[in-house]
Design an enzyme around this catalytic site. Sequence first.
Site, mmCIF file in Angstrom:
data_model
loop_
_atom_site.group_PDB
_atom_site.id
_atom_site.type_symbol
_atom_site.label_atom_id
_atom_site.label_comp_id
_atom_site.label_asym_id
_atom_site.label_seq_id
_atom_site.Cartn_x
_atom_site.Cartn_y
_atom_site.Cartn_z
ATOM 1 N NE ARG A 51 -2.237 -1.338 3.544
ATOM 2 C CZ ARG A 51 -2.616 -1.012 4.759
ATOM 3 N NH1 ARG A 51 -3.709 -0.311 4.944
ATOM 4 N NH2 ARG A 51 -1.911 -1.394 5.813
ATOM 5 C CD GLU B 222 -18.780 1.070 13.660
ATOM 6 O OE1 GLU B 222 -18.007 0.767 12.736
ATOM 7 O OE2 GLU B 222 -19.972 1.357 13.470
ATOM 8 C CD1 TRP C 16 -18.786 -4.621 -0.634
ATOM 9 C CD2 TRP C 16 -18.624 -3.506 1.287
ATOM 10 N NE1 TRP C 16 -19.366 -3.388 -0.820
ATOM 11 C CE2 TRP C 16 -19.288 -2.690 0.334
ATOM 12 C CE3 TRP C 16 -18.413 -3.015 2.567
ATOM 13 C CZ2 TRP C 16 -19.728 -1.395 0.633
ATOM 14 C CZ3 TRP C 16 -18.854 -1.726 2.874
ATOM 15 C CH2 TRP C 16 -19.501 -0.933 1.913
ATOM 16 C CG LEU D 177 -0.862 5.419 -4.868
ATOM 17 C CD1 LEU D 177 0.187 6.391 -5.383
ATOM 18 C CD2 LEU D 177 -1.751 4.935 -6.012
ATOM 19 C CE LYS D 178 -4.265 3.342 4.154
ATOM 20 N NZ LYS D 178 -5.505 4.124 4.108
ATOM 21 C CG HIS E 138 -16.539 9.541 1.038
ATOM 22 N ND1 HIS E 138 -17.891 9.457 1.311
ATOM 23 C CD2 HIS E 138 -16.059 8.274 1.178
ATOM 24 C CE1 HIS E 138 -18.207 8.199 1.587
ATOM 25 N NE2 HIS E 138 -17.113 7.469 1.512
ATOM 26 C CD GLU F 16 -20.608 -3.232 -4.066
ATOM 27 O OE1 GLU F 16 -20.005 -4.291 -3.902
ATOM 28 O OE2 GLU F 16 -20.469 -2.234 -3.326
ATOM 29 N NE ARG G 94 -12.488 2.439 3.627
ATOM 30 C CZ ARG G 94 -12.375 1.706 4.710
ATOM 31 N NH1 ARG G 94 -11.230 1.646 5.347
ATOM 32 N NH2 ARG G 94 -13.410 1.041 5.182
#
Length: 767
Positions: free
Chosen positions: A15, A493, A570, A17-18, A703, A614, A524
Amino acid sequence: MKTTILGYPRIGKTRELKKACEQYWAGKTTETDLINTASNIKKDNWLNQQQIGIDSIPSNDFSFYDQVLDTCLTLGCIPERFKKINHNNLLNLYFAMARGLQNDHIDVTAMEMTKWFDTNYHYIVPEFEKNQSFSFFSKKIIDEYKEALSHGVKTKPVIIAPVTFLLLGKEKETGFDKLDLLENLLPVYFEILDELSKLGVEYIQFDEPCLALDITTKAQDAITYTYKAISEKFPHLKIFLANYFDCYGNNLNLALNLPVHTLHLDLVRCSLQIDDILHTENFNPKTHISLGLVDGRNIWINNFEDSLKIIDKITTKIPADKLWIATSCSLLHVPYDLNSEKNIQPDIKQWLAFAQQKLEEVVAIKHLASADNNDFVYLFEENKLANINKSKSKIIHNSNVKNRVNNLSASYSERNSTFKIRQAKQKHSLKLPLFPTTTIGSFPQTKEVRNWRLQHKKGQLSTENYNKNIAEEIEKSIRFQEHIGLDVLVHGEFERNDMVEYFGERLNGFVFSDFGWVQSYGSRCVKPPILFGDVSRKEPLTVAWSTYAQSLTPLPVKGMLTGPVTILQWSFVRNDQPRATTCNQIALAIRDEVADLEANGIKIIQIDEPAIREGLPLRKNEWQHYLNWAINAFKISASVAKDETQIHTHMCYSEFNDIIEDIAKMDADVITIETSRSEMELLDAFVNFKYPNEIGPGVYDIHSPRVPTVTEIEILLNKAKEVLPKEHIWVNPDCGLKTRHWLETKTALKNLVFVAKKLREEALQLA
């Protein structure tokens, strides 16, 4: 035969690039640092594919955020509100379009975002004005082709095709059809193709996934016109036309008659289209066919025996030298490399293939299909044995779970009373004010919280101390919510890594990777569970932390659950039984959790289902079958609740107009939806349908790092008030706040509560 893929993961094996993007956004690194990280990822991807033996390697499949947003910049399709941003700094402009920008000088909202067909990947929605002009603005597609050449790799540039680009976008004013913009758009594509031609490009991949949809005659005509024009202007270019995620369907004859070099088929989603092509008289014998045999969407190994049978069938009509062996779609949707995984048990690992292994499968199938395949026969035998082991494995099947699903009756899907009766009981029990305020569930997960989880996983932090830290974080969040005046609280959470992964880790039938990250949007990334077997609940999943949070406050605290359809969508789902059966197994596990939460005093339970839309098949004639079992699965999970228990559900980034009747059948007491980026436009479906239950239209775009002002929130809520009964309106953000920072979150939520209280006072004065 030749080999190719349609695209490759771009986040980096770990990851990179994240992390680089987030450091850049935080002002901790330079643009040069970010570009260097991207260059290293691209180089590694290209050279890896070349070394494995992929004949035609894609370029321009890399993206800092999203390929549709890249196309917007390439085509100069930049909304007016971004014109004030310095266009000489493409990266800042690019990220402002994706995320919005707010500082002392500029305050612009981000572009809308929605799901890429039926995947969990999100794309930025192009915006079109009536007299939209286009220009060859960003030269990314040219630069990346040259960049690959500098590493000794001649690539196949990839670009979203003109008609699909227009169909993915949105008219921002009335009085025109976005397809009418094709005449303005095509000259820019001609410029791009001209520059690529001068560089010696042989193949260009045009992604045209709108061909998997039920498109209008006008759209079909636009596609015919587009490729005829390209063929006439660039007869030497070899156009590789890529449709994926479903069959060509009613568009097959259209596609077969297009003047393109190669037609790509997604044979994972639609293997039957081979027969359609073989038996049609319209097939152009000059056309090459790309066989999408290796699954680009899921992580199960290919069945070489089945793939070779398909090749044998098609070579009865099409010579082998006119065939490509390919992935079904871009490998963007799967993790990088199974070899990185050290903790997946071997009897499951033998059934899996990540992007690296899928490259190897593509090359192996090519060689196994040739006469000289002696060096690859052992791979065929290994593959055959693994598939046999999977079909007979005892760890997949649980007779108790199967019996419970088989014994489901209609009573499992119905609440005790109608919504009107439940609503009256809930108002009496909960005593909430007008315009009740809440959040969607999660609060910011700081670096400190993530470090606790990592240290606990590595054994560096004891369970006792980890739980103590989480408990303190929950209490701080409860006190904050009380302080600003929220009406319905959440525990935050903090103990959860991901809304699906957390549940999968606590259910039978799932296994988890350590490095199986895929991109959802921008920076993300998610790590989907691998759902390999029958699903059941081992023990309560969320009761301990929910009841702890409720013990801290007299205000109601929501129990937070992920719904069965979203857990299904998912996850990387088993492919050996109908998805509906698997979904019902998950629904029963969630049903057990709802019953336990209610028994432990939780009066509001939210079952999130952001993936309902979706999961819709791309063809409308298949929708109702899916909706019937998907909606029923939600109802199985929720209907165990008593009348007094208020059931919420949440959906984000979905168009509801054409499925609103089925959304209503879910019969959730409260539904919360995303509406801020669309300025309440998504609310229209609920209004026109006269949606009977309560609704929370999101007023805070989570977002984006922007903080919505009091005025913005008030404008949005007043729009909702104009069309909905005030007694039915909730006030909440668009989605969970996990990815936001505390400073912006606190300010935004204070603004949200302030406006709700103001509306309450105004309503009392009018009463």
